[in-house]
Enzyme design. Structure first.
Site, mmCIF file in Angstrom:
data_model
loop_
_atom_site.group_PDB
_atom_site.id
_atom_site.type_symbol
_atom_site.label_atom_id
_atom_site.label_comp_id
_atom_site.label_asym_id
_atom_site.label_seq_id
_atom_site.Cartn_x
_atom_site.Cartn_y
_atom_site.Cartn_z
ATOM 1 N N LYS A 112 0.823 -1.209 0.000
ATOM 2 C CA LYS A 112 0.000 0.000 0.000
ATOM 3 C C LYS A 112 0.859 1.262 0.000
ATOM 4 O O LYS A 112 0.424 2.316 -0.459
ATOM 5 C CB LYS A 112 -0.926 0.012 1.215
ATOM 6 C CG LYS A 112 -1.837 -1.205 1.370
ATOM 7 C CD LYS A 112 -2.813 -1.362 0.228
ATOM 8 C CE LYS A 112 -3.972 -2.314 0.552
ATOM 9 N NZ LYS A 112 -3.568 -3.718 0.682
HETATM 10 C C1 LIG Z 1 -4.269 -4.890 0.342
HETATM 11 C C2 LIG Z 1 -3.440 -6.114 0.286
HETATM 12 C C3 LIG Z 1 -3.695 -7.124 -0.652
HETATM 13 C C4 LIG Z 1 -4.869 -7.050 -1.599
HETATM 14 O O1 LIG Z 1 -4.694 -6.052 -2.572
HETATM 15 P P1 LIG Z 1 -5.962 -5.520 -3.408
HETATM 16 O O2 LIG Z 1 -5.429 -4.412 -4.223
HETATM 17 O O3 LIG Z 1 -6.961 -5.067 -2.393
HETATM 18 O O4 LIG Z 1 -6.444 -6.665 -4.206
HETATM 19 C C5 LIG Z 1 -2.847 -8.207 -0.685
HETATM 20 N N1 LIG Z 1 -1.808 -8.319 0.181
HETATM 21 C C6 LIG Z 1 -1.546 -7.377 1.089
HETATM 22 C C7 LIG Z 1 -0.401 -7.571 2.015
HETATM 23 C C8 LIG Z 1 -2.333 -6.237 1.177
HETATM 24 O O5 LIG Z 1 -2.055 -5.296 2.083
#
Ligand SMILES: *Cc1c(COP(=O)(O)O)cnc(C)c1O
Length: 495
Positions: A112
């Protein structure tokens, strides 16, 4: 100026890229999508020689059509700097015959950070461009990682405040501690007694509440979103797929023009959608491999064409993927419906009223590049253990979902196309699940003792993000019901 953005539910609402970033969600509850995906006119040979920031500029300038070169370079240079603990920002490493794109070298050690390091700059730049003088209130629902990454990005950014809602019993202990110790003076964090879908639904409801928007405007506030429904999250996420490709070319693993597979551990469908958008722009991709955990709505969708959220919500060892309503899938549905807002809006109405919808055969055919599968918790633990035993590399639980699904894909198809797995979190964020996968006996130890054990086993230094919370004070103690979300936001804003 180039193309505009429009809502997936209303063909009449169009906005500029900067307005879409400011607004987050369209007024009708739809998501903003670009009117067209521009073709990357710079040859791949050129891109393959660039560093992260260079590629970021080329990709983002094609998508964010109303940003000037100066504005965009300011945002990129402010975001992708020494906050990242690897000079490559998103290094590609090879283990287990596969390339892992490590997206966890930012401040909060999950992918993120890739988008949330730049979103505050994009947003404040957008506010300036549009002569917006209201204070921006970022409302965020998190399944664990977005929350801290958004808090870190927006903490003490002038002209902004941020409120984060997370499922009180649905995140890892480290994820929770990261959030509730946040020190930024403009921040607010609350646990809700529900799951991620409840948090996300509550936030979306506040966004599309016209009366609330007016009340806020009177007090000088405007909501925006740091979730992947915001195009300002999605566009920066396209960059690292190009950069992964560039690194494969640089290391001689592929030649310019060769296709690759991309495996993404998926929850809200933002990360994999960014890969899909990058391929529409011209990145050579063979298959998109969508990896789910036990909450396998997407696997069922790709195999049957039926999206059905009417099922038990399962808490797993990969909490950031514990989601039954994958918001960004709507952008893909809109596209395979022939960019038809009415058709998409009808399906989304069905989803909100009955919890399910079925796409047509024609739409399903347009999904042939997607492959879906899922890995249960035992398969995830076994994958962590076997990759570790093979060469000492330790995966986090989310990346392990992807690695397990990729093994299934290879067995099923025999496809030997060079493959990139999006590695979405550092194992330090899910220490207990990771360590007990390697040896169940570790379960008797304290969280931070496990952190030190992980350092010994992996040889990877404990990240600063973890050191920061070892002894940090808990500053956010609010827990509320999902019905109380609006009330606590108003209280936070002094309304
Ligand atoms: C948010 C997240 C995901 C999922 O990603 P999306 O874009 O919501 O599909 C997978 N792994 C981790 C560690 C995340 O923080």
């Amino acid at each position: 100026m180039g193309f505009l953005y429009r809502s997936t539910r209303d063909k009449n609402e169009t906005v500029t890229a900067s307005q879409a970033i400011l607004q987050g969600l369209a007024h009708d509850g739809g998501l903003f999508v670009p009117d067209e995906i521009p073709v990357m006119d710079l040859p791949l040979e050129k891109l393959a020689e660039m560093d992260y920031r260079g590629i970021a500029y080329e990709v983002m300038s094609r998508m964010l059509t109303d940003f000037t070169e100066e504005e965009l370079k300011y945002c990129i240079n402010s975001a992708y700097d020494s906050k990242f603990d690897d000079p490559k920002i998103a290094p590609l490493v090879k283990h287990h015959d596969t390339h892992f794109l490590e997206l966890f070298h930012g401040k909060t050690i999950a992918f993120k950070d890739m988008a949330l390091s730049i979103l505050p700059y994009l947003m404040t730049t957008s506010a300036k461009k549009n002569h917006m003088d209201r204070e921006i209130v970022i409302l965020t629902a998190t399944s664990g990682d977005t929350g801290k990454a958004a808090l870190a990005g927006f903490a003490d950014v002038p002209g902004t405040r941020i409120a984060v809602f997370y499922p009180k019993s649905g995140v890892s202990p480290i994820q929770e501690k990261q959030m509730v110790t946040e020190r930024g003076k403009n921040t607010f964090v609350a646990g809700i007694t529900g799951n991620f879908d409840d948090a996300q639904t509550g936030v979306k409801k506040m966004f599309s509440d016209e009366a609330l928007a007016k009340e806020l405007a009177d007090k000088g506030f405007q909501f925006s979103s740091a979730n992947s429904i915001n195009i300002g999250r999605l566009v920066p996420q396209m960059v690292y797929y190009y950069y992964a490709y560039a690194q494969l070319v640089q290391s001689g693993e592929i030649k310019v023009g060769d296709k690759i597979n991309i495996v993404v551990p998926t929850g809200n469908f933002g990360n994999i959608l960014a890969a899909y958008y990058a391929s529409l722009m011209g990145l050579p991709v063979n298959r998109f491999i969508c990896a789910s955990n036990d909450n396998k709505v997407l696997y069922d969708f790709f195999t049957t064409g039926v999206y059905d959220r009417n099922r038990e919500f399962i808490l797993t060892s990969s909490p950031s993927m514990d989601i039954l309503i994958s918001s960004n899938l709507e952008r893909l549905i809109y596209r395979i419906a022939g960019n038809d807002a009415d058709k998409n809006a009808a399906l989304m109405k069905e989803l909100s009223e009955t919890g399910k919808y079925t796409i047509t055969d024609e739409m399903k055919e347009a999904l042939s590049q997607f492959y879906g599968n899922y890995a249960g918790m035992d398969a995830v633990a076994a994958t962590i253990k076997s990759v570790y035993e093979e060469d000492g590399y330790i995966l986090d639980t989310h990346t392990a979902v992807a690695a397990a699904v990729y093994d299934m894909y290879k067995k099923e198809t025999g496809d030997a196309t060079p493959t990139v797995i999006a590695s979405t979190a550092s194992p330090y964020k899910f220490t207990r699940s990771v360590m007990t996968a390697i040896d169940p006996a570790y379960d008797s130890e304290e969280d931070f003792a496990l952190v030190d054990r992980l350092e010994q086993l992996s040889g990877v230094k404990v990240p600063q993000a973890i050191e920061d919370i070892r002894s940090a004070e808990v500053l956010h103690k609010t827990v509320c019901e999902k019905e109380e979300m609006e009330g606590v936001v108003k209280k936070f804003l002094g309304m």
